[in-house]
Every structure is written in structure tokens, then in C-alpha cells.
Design an enzyme around this catalytic site. Sequence first.
Site, PDB file in Angstrom:
ATOM      1  CD  GLU A  66      -3.112   1.193   1.976  1.00  0.00           C
ATOM      2  OE1 GLU A  66      -3.813   2.223   2.086  1.00  0.00           O
ATOM      3  OE2 GLU A  66      -3.406   0.109   2.519  1.00  0.00           O
ATOM      4  CG  ASP A 118       8.531   8.128  -2.885  1.00  0.00           C
ATOM      5  OD1 ASP A 118       8.729   7.317  -3.809  1.00  0.00           O
ATOM      6  OD2 ASP A 118       7.684   9.022  -2.947  1.00  0.00           O
ATOM      7  CG  ASP A 140       0.060  15.581  -2.635  1.00  0.00           C
ATOM      8  OD1 ASP A 140      -0.609  16.314  -3.405  1.00  0.00           O
ATOM      9  OD2 ASP A 140       0.780  16.035  -1.735  1.00  0.00           O
ATOM     10  CE1 TYR A 216      -7.521  13.487   1.670  1.00  0.00           C
ATOM     11  CE2 TYR A 216      -8.644  12.260  -0.057  1.00  0.00           C
ATOM     12  CZ  TYR A 216      -7.893  13.341   0.351  1.00  0.00           C
ATOM     13  OH  TYR A 216      -7.547  14.301  -0.560  1.00  0.00           O
ATOM     14  CD  GLU A 217     -14.610   6.037  -0.048  1.00  0.00           C
ATOM     15  OE1 GLU A 217     -15.776   5.716  -0.358  1.00  0.00           O
ATOM     16  OE2 GLU A 217     -13.699   5.198   0.163  1.00  0.00           O
TER      17      GLU A 217
END
Length: 248
Positions: A66, A118, A140, A216-217
Site C-alpha cells: 500500500e 517514498d 497527493d 479521507y474518502e
Amino acid sequence: MNQPESPEQAARRRTLYGRRKGKKLRPGQEEALARSLRARAIAAPAEGDRLDARELFPGKREVWLEVGFGAGEHLLWQAAENPDVGIVGCEPFVNGLARAMAGAEQQGLDNIRFLADDARLLIRALPEASLGRVFILFPDPWPKLRHHKRRFVSRATLDLLASAMADGAELRCATDDPSYQPWMVEHACQHPEFEWLAERAADWRQRPADWPATRYERKAIAAGRRPLFLRLRRRERGAERPDRTRTD
């Protein structure tokens, strides 16, 4: 772990994903983060090094990845629902990392490993065909035109994922950003190594049952933004690829 970054490292981080911290962690959060880092963290591979994530999860049937898991709600749900799978979560944002690690510790989830950096640094180091599923959920959007080159969903990153993913492995992407949605469809759904699994509009407007909602969704929906949900399959190596030059 506590050594200061060099100017070169700091510049690379700003280029990849901007800021890394929000509110200051409470002492208890800092202690939990340090404890979980010792038990569950993996280091970003150095340039040219290889890392076989399957070796981190002996006995698991496959490894999932993920990218940018936020507070970890989706990551923790998948780990709890799929105990026979090992999951690597990549998140450079320290506050989200702390919450996810605390959740993993509280739930006793031993099938998660964390990379506080990252995800591309990890993907480049993975062996061919070593991932069974990849999630890129609400990355992002880098909405400014001059920043589009920083978007995670790109031809270069998808090329790396195509190499690291096994034949038939699933790639799941989502975004609520109006400018990122057509970009994501263009780059992911048109990539020659991936097959878009949608057959009708509901397939990209609704999440499957094994794709839990995150805060967030819910926040995006409350703000009037309709998320886009993409499911793609890594094509078999050596199979005939679709002709992307057609215009009809």
C-alpha cells in the site's frame, strides 16, 4: 535513525512528497512509534540494492503493497481480513505512520511492515513478479500544472510496478481530485501491461466489498467530491498487448 538529513536528502524528500510532519506527536505516540519501528519497520534500500519483501513474511502466500496509507485505516483492515498475506505500507508522513503503527500494535497484527519513506525507493528494489496486489488510494494530487510530474501515478512508476507485480496481480487506485481522475485513467488504464477491469459505470463509482471506506474518502464525499475507484489486472508476461495506436 536520529542523524540529521543531508541537504541532498532533504531536497530529494521535498521533490518526492513535500512535508513529512503535521502536529507534534505526544510523548506516548513517540514512544509507541519508536517501539513499533524497531519491530515492524524496514529501511529504504540504497541505490542499486535489492530487497525481496517475501522474505519479510515467511509462510505468507503473497505480499501486498500500500502506497501512502494515511492514518492506516485501509491498511489495518486488509491486514486483519487477510492474515495469510504480508503487507508493506509506505508512508513518509510521520503522524499517519504513528497512528497506523499504534493500530497494528493494538490489534496484534504481525503481517504488516512499514517503510517511512517514498514507495518508489522500495519498488525499484523488488524482484520481478514479487507483489500480489498494490493499493494507491487517494495519493497527493499535486494539482498545480508545474507539479504534475510529482504525481505518483505516472508511466515511469507504473513501469516499475509492472515489473514488480506478478501476472494476474491486482492494482487498485482511487482519487477524488477532479484533475487527477482523467490523468489516472489515462496513465493507469491505458498502460499496456495493465487491463482495466471495469465493465460498467458502477465499477469505477463504487468500491468492492473488500475495499473499506476511509475517513479521507468520507470527507471527500461530504465535500461533494465523487471518488473514482479503479481496479486493474497485471497482464500475463509475453501475452499479446492491445494496440494503443488505434483512434476509433
